[in-house]
Motif scaffolding. Sequence first.
Motif, PDB file in Angstrom:
ATOM      1  N   PHE A 243     -16.549 -34.231   4.081  1.00 54.96           N
ATOM      2  CA  PHE A 243     -17.716 -33.469   3.673  1.00 54.96           C
ATOM      3  C   PHE A 243     -17.644 -33.018   2.216  1.00 54.96           C
ATOM      4  N   THR A 244     -16.729 -33.604   1.457  1.00 58.52           N
ATOM      5  CA  THR A 244     -16.651 -33.275   0.034  1.00 58.52           C
ATOM      6  C   THR A 244     -17.319 -34.363  -0.789  1.00 58.52           C
ATOM      7  N   GLY A 245     -17.792 -33.962  -1.975  1.00 62.19           N
ATOM      8  CA  GLY A 245     -18.511 -34.870  -2.850  1.00 62.19           C
ATOM      9  C   GLY A 245     -20.007 -34.647  -2.741  1.00 62.19           C
ATOM     10  N   ASN A 246     -20.772 -35.616  -3.183  1.00 60.64           N
ATOM     11  CA  ASN A 246     -22.227 -35.562  -3.041  1.00 60.64           C
ATOM     12  C   ASN A 246     -22.585 -36.083  -1.655  1.00 60.64           C
ATOM     13  N   ILE A 247     -23.099 -35.220  -0.815  1.00 58.64           N
ATOM     14  CA  ILE A 247     -23.374 -35.581   0.563  1.00 58.64           C
ATOM     15  C   ILE A 247     -24.812 -35.216   0.918  1.00 58.64           C
ATOM     16  N   GLU A 248     -25.274 -35.747   2.036  1.00 58.04           N
ATOM     17  CA  GLU A 248     -26.568 -35.356   2.581  1.00 58.04           C
ATOM     18  C   GLU A 248     -26.339 -34.326   3.667  1.00 58.04           C
ATOM     19  N   GLN A 249     -27.096 -33.254   3.618  1.00 57.36           N
ATOM     20  CA  GLN A 249     -26.942 -32.172   4.584  1.00 57.36           C
ATOM     21  C   GLN A 249     -28.305 -31.824   5.173  1.00 57.36           C
ATOM     22  N   ILE A 250     -28.368 -31.690   6.484  1.00 56.87           N
ATOM     23  CA  ILE A 250     -29.606 -31.281   7.137  1.00 56.87           C
ATOM     24  C   ILE A 250     -29.598 -29.759   7.242  1.00 56.87           C
ATOM     25  N   PRO A 251     -30.581 -29.079   6.669  1.00 45.64           N
ATOM     26  CA  PRO A 251     -30.595 -27.610   6.712  1.00 45.64           C
ATOM     27  C   PRO A 251     -30.827 -27.111   8.135  1.00 45.64           C
ATOM     28  N   PRO A 252     -30.400 -25.906   8.454  1.00 48.78           N
ATOM     29  CA  PRO A 252     -30.616 -25.351   9.792  1.00 48.78           C
ATOM     30  C   PRO A 252     -32.079 -24.993  10.024  1.00 48.78           C
ATOM     31  N   MET A 253     -32.470 -24.946  11.303  1.00 52.57           N
ATOM     32  CA  MET A 253     -33.836 -24.517  11.617  1.00 52.57           C
ATOM     33  C   MET A 253     -34.051 -23.071  11.176  1.00 52.57           C
ATOM     34  N   PHE A 254     -33.040 -22.240  11.350  1.00 48.02           N
ATOM     35  CA  PHE A 254     -33.167 -20.845  10.927  1.00 48.02           C
ATOM     36  C   PHE A 254     -32.875 -20.771   9.427  1.00 48.02           C
ATOM     37  N   SER A 255     -33.886 -21.103   8.628  1.00 41.64           N
ATOM     38  CA  SER A 255     -33.779 -21.071   7.178  1.00 41.64           C
ATOM     39  C   SER A 255     -35.154 -20.799   6.592  1.00 41.64           C
ATOM     40  N   ALA A 256     -35.190 -20.505   5.294  1.00 47.77           N
ATOM     41  CA  ALA A 256     -36.456 -20.179   4.621  1.00 47.77           C
ATOM     42  C   ALA A 256     -37.197 -21.415   4.134  1.00 47.77           C
ATOM     43  N   ILE A 257     -36.608 -22.585   4.337  1.00 42.93           N
ATOM     44  CA  ILE A 257     -37.287 -23.824   3.939  1.00 42.93           C
ATOM     45  C   ILE A 257     -38.597 -23.941   4.714  1.00 42.93           C
ATOM     46  N   LYS A 258     -39.635 -24.430   4.034  1.00 43.63           N
ATOM     47  CA  LYS A 258     -40.953 -24.478   4.664  1.00 43.63           C
ATOM     48  C   LYS A 258     -41.306 -25.880   5.138  1.00 43.63           C
ATOM     49  N   LYS A 259     -42.010 -25.929   6.262  1.00 39.38           N
ATOM     50  CA  LYS A 259     -42.570 -27.162   6.806  1.00 39.38           C
ATOM     51  C   LYS A 259     -44.075 -26.958   6.918  1.00 39.38           C
ATOM     52  N   ASN A 260     -44.834 -27.716   6.112  1.00 37.00           N
ATOM     53  CA  ASN A 260     -46.287 -27.559   6.069  1.00 37.00           C
ATOM     54  C   ASN A 260     -46.690 -26.104   5.798  1.00 37.00           C
ATOM     55  N   GLY A 261     -45.936 -25.451   4.888  1.00 34.10           N
ATOM     56  CA  GLY A 261     -46.257 -24.091   4.470  1.00 34.10           C
ATOM     57  C   GLY A 261     -45.686 -22.996   5.340  1.00 34.10           C
ATOM     58  N   THR A 262     -45.029 -23.343   6.459  1.00 36.29           N
ATOM     59  CA  THR A 262     -44.473 -22.335   7.369  1.00 36.29           C
ATOM     60  C   THR A 262     -42.953 -22.347   7.291  1.00 36.29           C
ATOM     61  N   PRO A 263     -42.310 -21.194   7.059  1.00 39.94           N
ATOM     62  CA  PRO A 263     -40.844 -21.152   7.034  1.00 39.94           C
ATOM     63  C   PRO A 263     -40.265 -21.640   8.360  1.00 39.94           C
ATOM     64  N   LEU A 264     -39.196 -22.411   8.275  1.00 38.69           N
ATOM     65  CA  LEU A 264     -38.597 -22.969   9.481  1.00 38.69           C
ATOM     66  C   LEU A 264     -38.146 -21.885  10.455  1.00 38.69           C
ATOM     67  N   HIS A 265     -37.667 -20.755   9.919  1.00 38.73           N
ATOM     68  CA  HIS A 265     -37.150 -19.725  10.829  1.00 38.73           C
ATOM     69  C   HIS A 265     -38.257 -19.151  11.717  1.00 38.73           C
ATOM     70  N   ARG A 266     -39.499 -19.155  11.228  1.00 37.29           N
ATOM     71  CA  ARG A 266     -40.606 -18.689  12.071  1.00 37.29           C
ATOM     72  C   ARG A 266     -40.855 -19.658  13.223  1.00 37.29           C
ATOM     73  N   LEU A 267     -40.798 -20.940  12.926  1.00 43.94           N
ATOM     74  CA  LEU A 267     -40.956 -21.937  13.981  1.00 43.94           C
ATOM     75  C   LEU A 267     -39.814 -21.841  14.986  1.00 43.94           C
ATOM     76  N   ALA A 268     -38.584 -21.650  14.457  1.00 43.66           N
ATOM     77  CA  ALA A 268     -37.416 -21.575  15.340  1.00 43.66           C
ATOM     78  C   ALA A 268     -37.523 -20.414  16.312  1.00 43.66           C
ATOM     79  N   ARG A 269     -38.051 -19.280  15.832  1.00 46.63           N
ATOM     80  CA  ARG A 269     -38.184 -18.111  16.717  1.00 46.63           C
ATOM     81  C   ARG A 269     -39.257 -18.318  17.784  1.00 46.63           C
ATOM     82  N   GLN A 270     -40.134 -19.295  17.570  1.00 49.76           N
ATOM     83  CA  GLN A 270     -41.129 -19.645  18.580  1.00 49.76           C
ATOM     84  C   GLN A 270     -40.626 -20.752  19.502  1.00 49.76           C
TER      85      GLN A 270
END
Length: 305
Positions: free
Chosen positions: A106-133
């Motif tokens: 896991f060292t170097g330049n890698i691809e990482q999938i962010p957690p559902m409980f995060s502030a990243i948005k999907k279609n304008g909605t933070p993922l953590h809001r979707l996760a709580r639903q």
Amino acid sequence: MHGLLIIDKPQGMTSHDVVRRVRRFFRTKRVGHTGTLDPMATGVLPVAIGEATKIVQFLMAGQKRYRATLKLGETTDTYDAEGTITQCRPVPPITFADIARCCQKFTGNIEQIPPMFSAIKKNGTPLHRLARQGIEVEREPRNVEISRIEVLEVSLPYVTLEVDCGKGTYIRSLAHDLGEELAVGAHLTALRRTRNGFFDEGDAVSLERLETASIADIPLLSPLEALRGFALLQVSTEAARALRFGIPPGLQSIEGPCSLNEGDTAGLVHGGHLLAVVRFAPGRQRERRGDFEFLRVMNQGDEDD
């Protein structure tokens, strides 16, 4: 009041909670932090005040160092101890060497999938809001850089690591992914940021100290001091005056050596104050636009406030 304050964020607070406390202490709304820490996490959180908010983007670009503790054998929906346990698996006698070998993947330049409980948005909605639903959506992998993972301690089912990484890395995701690679699952139980760019624990002050001290006793770094690690170029008086009218300087206006490469970021300084953050662009001189491109220009009239 303008400058950078390095806060030792306590556990149980969001980064924005810290910003609110700093706003109240300095009685200003112009406050921002340089990289979110989850409520469970503690450690180095640089907070910019006043004109220093203009340089936050440059301070966020540096490497970060974390001390992380994982619990093997349990996965959670948030990838940390604040979530609900979703799976338990037995933990075999995994060795220090086993974990060290796994970390190398896991060292170097890698691809990482962010957690559902995060502030990243999907279609304008933070993922953590979707996760709580109870909604889980597909997340695009992100390119992140992890330059070093050192195994500090193994006391099964707990493992403590030190991680050096770049902007955008989720240590929670790293914990989860390491657990899956070890085929036992894992989640994060403790996290402390010990370094953020050029600032470490030795620079940090607690919120308790902040709220019991006078402003004069707070170790507030000026915007110029906050750019430690960047090239700082002294400009002539004439160039400083021209800068007020939006005219970038040429190399002939730099007092002292300039060893920048094209594209490097630097600070322009005069009279002990930071005037601007620039990108070295020598080709612009051919267009009579100076050798530097402005990235952020400071309000010189406020520097002495």
